[in-house]
Enzyme design. Structure first.
Site, PDB file in Angstrom:
ATOM      1  N   CYS A  48       0.835  -1.197   0.000  1.00 27.59           N
ATOM      2  CA  CYS A  48       0.000   0.000   0.000  1.00 27.59           C
ATOM      3  C   CYS A  48       0.876   1.255   0.000  1.00 27.59           C
ATOM      4  O   CYS A  48       1.475   1.569  -1.021  1.00 27.59           O
ATOM      5  CB  CYS A  48      -1.006  -0.024   1.150  1.00 27.59           C
ATOM      6  SG  CYS A  48      -2.364   1.164   0.906  1.00 27.59           S
ATOM      7  N   HIS A  86      -3.733  -5.141   0.601  1.00 25.30           N
ATOM      8  CA  HIS A  86      -3.224  -5.494   1.929  1.00 25.30           C
ATOM      9  C   HIS A  86      -3.376  -6.987   2.222  1.00 25.30           C
ATOM     10  O   HIS A  86      -4.390  -7.409   2.795  1.00 25.30           O
ATOM     11  CB  HIS A  86      -4.000  -4.719   2.998  1.00 25.30           C
ATOM     12  CG  HIS A  86      -3.670  -3.273   3.093  1.00 25.30           C
ATOM     13  ND1 HIS A  86      -2.587  -2.805   3.804  1.00 25.30           N
ATOM     14  CD2 HIS A  86      -4.273  -2.186   2.563  1.00 25.30           C
ATOM     15  CE1 HIS A  86      -2.536  -1.489   3.727  1.00 25.30           C
ATOM     16  NE2 HIS A  86      -3.550  -1.081   2.974  1.00 25.30           N
ATOM     17  N   GLU A 118      -2.025  -8.443   4.544  1.00 23.79           N
ATOM     18  CA  GLU A 118      -1.962  -8.569   6.006  1.00 23.79           C
ATOM     19  C   GLU A 118      -3.279  -8.205   6.679  1.00 23.79           C
ATOM     20  O   GLU A 118      -3.423  -8.395   7.894  1.00 23.79           O
ATOM     21  CB  GLU A 118      -0.822  -7.701   6.559  1.00 23.79           C
ATOM     22  CG  GLU A 118      -1.107  -6.222   6.691  1.00 23.79           C
ATOM     23  CD  GLU A 118      -1.037  -5.410   5.400  1.00 23.79           C
ATOM     24  OE1 GLU A 118      -0.958  -4.174   5.489  1.00 23.79           O
ATOM     25  OE2 GLU A 118      -1.081  -6.007   4.301  1.00 23.79           O
TER      26      GLU A 118
END
Length: 226
Positions: free
Chosen positions: A94, A172, A174
């Site tokens: 990002c 993302h 994560e």
């Protein structure tokens, strides 16, 4: 193998008790690969002495814009170029995706097409992958030599490789759906159009490719290079 995590932002205070800091999300994503981690909160001007401090590097997401005037951005760009010049593996996610492009000669701006929020499909090297997105800023001009490895109609530079040592992703891997919901309830209000947040909440709950991209990241970091 020691991985340095360059933290460029902090999650909302309201989500800290449940989710912790961003570096912990990457430690969890990359668990099981025998990595040793070191965290540097560059957003708070905590920098490693040099790129030699780790064998590989990750740059996290952030609420800040790569083009904004913050005192920690120029030294981060210098560190990115140092990592590149030393041939150490580097991954950006990002904001990390954006600041790497900017540091290497590309351009980042607030995208006039608006926001991408929640579960989003990308074409990654001919395969469809689903990841959570949370961004309005985008890379709009690539640096010389960059190669696109993932895209969709909204974000044409969603995944980018620079040689065989740098790989970046706009989305993302994560973030789980629960963290996206937390962002909707905290940072999203008054910032992201309500209809986008409602649609994102309605798309939550299905399978994603976080683990797949996490393993790709781990393999990229561990790759033996000449």
């Amino acid at each position: 193998m020691k991985i340095g995590i360059l933290v460029t932002g902090h999650p909302p205070d309201e989500l800290y008790d449940q989710f912790g800091e961003y570096d912990g999300m990457f430690r969890a994503l990359l668990d099981g690969n025998n990595f040793e981690f070191a965290t540097y909160n560059v957003v708070d001007n905590q920098f490693p002495k040099s790129a030699e401090q780790a064998d590989g590097w990750i740059i996290t997401g952030s609420r800040h814009g790569a083009y904004e005037d913050h005192p920690w951005i120029p030294p981060l760009e210098n560190l990115i170029r140092e990592i590149r010049d030393m041939g150490k593996p580097l991954i950006g996610v990002c904001f990390g995706h954006q600041i790497i492009a900017q540091a290497l000669g590309g351009k980042v701006e607030k995208f006039n097409g608006g926001w991408s929020v929640g579960r989003t499909e990308y074409d990654h090297d001919g395969q469809t992958v689903t990841l959570n997105a949370w961004h309005q800023d985008q890379v709009v001009e690539l640096p010389s030599g960059a190669r696109v490895t993932g895209a969709n109609e909204f974000c044409k530079y969603a995944m980018v490789a620079y040689g065989d040592t740098i790989w970046t992703v706009q989305a993302h891997p994560e973030y789980g759906d629960d963290f996206i919901q937390g962002l909707i309830e905290t940072r999203g209000k008054g910032l992201v159009p309500d209809e986008l947040m409602i649609a994102a909440a309605n798309r939550a709950g299905g399978p994603d490719d976080n683990a797949k991209i996490g393993q790709l990241m781990a393999s990229f970091l561990k790759k033996v290079r000449a």
